[in-house]
Structure formats: C-alpha cells, structure tokens
Scaffold this motif. Structure first.
Motif: not given
Length: 161
Positions: A78, A81-82
């Motif tokens: 998180a 964001s990958e």
C-alpha cells in the motif's frame, strides 16, 4: 557419442549427455539445481553428400529445460501502491524441454588457392515456440510464456585460403 558412416554419401552421429549441476551457496541453503543445469542433452545430426560439391544436413536437439524460480503469488504494498512478487524456492521449477530442428544446404568449390563454401542454413525449421521464461501480470496472478527465437534463415559464404 556414436558416429557412423552409413554409406559413402550418408553419415551422421547421435550424442547424449547426462549431467547434473548443483550448487550450495552457503551453509544454511539446501543443495539446489544450478541456474544452467540441463540433465539431458540429445543431439542427432545427419549429412547427405550430393553430386557436384553439394550436401544437405540436419540437426535435431532435445534438451532439458533450465531451472527457474517461480513466482507463487503477489502481495499489494500500500505504501508504494504496487504489487510485489512472492517467490518460491530458488530454481525449484523447470522450464519445458527445448527442441529444435535445423537444416543446411552447402555447395563447395575448390580453386587453386581458395576453397569456397556457400550455404543456406535454416534454424528452428518447424518454428518451435520454446519457452525462455515467463512474464507475469501486474499482480502476479497470471503468467504468459516468453517464446524463444522463430525460424531464422541465413545465407553465407566462407572462403578459406
């Protein structure tokens, strides 16, 4: 290696290699296949001599697939964001076997000071889509094969002095 001249115009050979390449990087790591371990390598070659300096030949190869490290899953990070891959044990899986047929036609000439060889070589005649690796989806839930080289024709001239 078995080499045999079957007739005055036809000869060939078959070779088989059985090997094992293992590694143990450190005391805490179990013994595992080395990245280029290929336990079975089978090669068959045949050449037929035609009149007027022509000959035609073929080579068939069948080789164990290389070891590889599978990605078993992906986890979402998180903060960045990958998705990050979760790898299985190093070199715990093996790519499918590699197989390929190559054909070659040669014409030889001998002159006073020079020998010439004109050839047409076609590698991977039946366009085997050998697996070289895998591409994974963004979240590592699906994978697609990365295929090796397609049919490769080449025309060449070799001169010997």
């Amino acid at each position: 290696l078995l080499r045999k001249e079957l007739t005055r115009k036809l000869f060939g050979w078959v070779s088989y290699t059985l090997s094992k390449a293992l590694e143990k990087p450190d005391a805490d790591t179990p013994i595992r296949p080395f990245a280029f371990d290929q336990p079975h390598i089978l090669t068959a070659i045949a050449v037929y001599k035609l009149p007027y300096g022509w000959q035609i030949g073929g080579r068939f190869r069948l080789v164990s697939g290389n070891p590889w490290t599978p990605i078993t899953d992906g986890i979402f990070e998180a903060k960045d964001s990958e998705y990050l891959p979760i790898e299985g044990a190093t070199n715990s899986d093996r790519l499918p076997a590699f197989h390929q047929l190559d054909l070659r036609v040669d014409k030889n000439w001998t002159f006073k000071y020079v020998a010439a060889n004109l050839y047409l070589d076609v590698q991977n005649v039946y366009n085997a889509r050998n697996v070289e690796g895998y591409n994974y989806s963004y979240n590592f839930q699906q994978r697609n094969r990365i295929a090796g080289l397609p049919i490769i024709p080449s025309l060449g001239l070799r001169l010997s002095f």
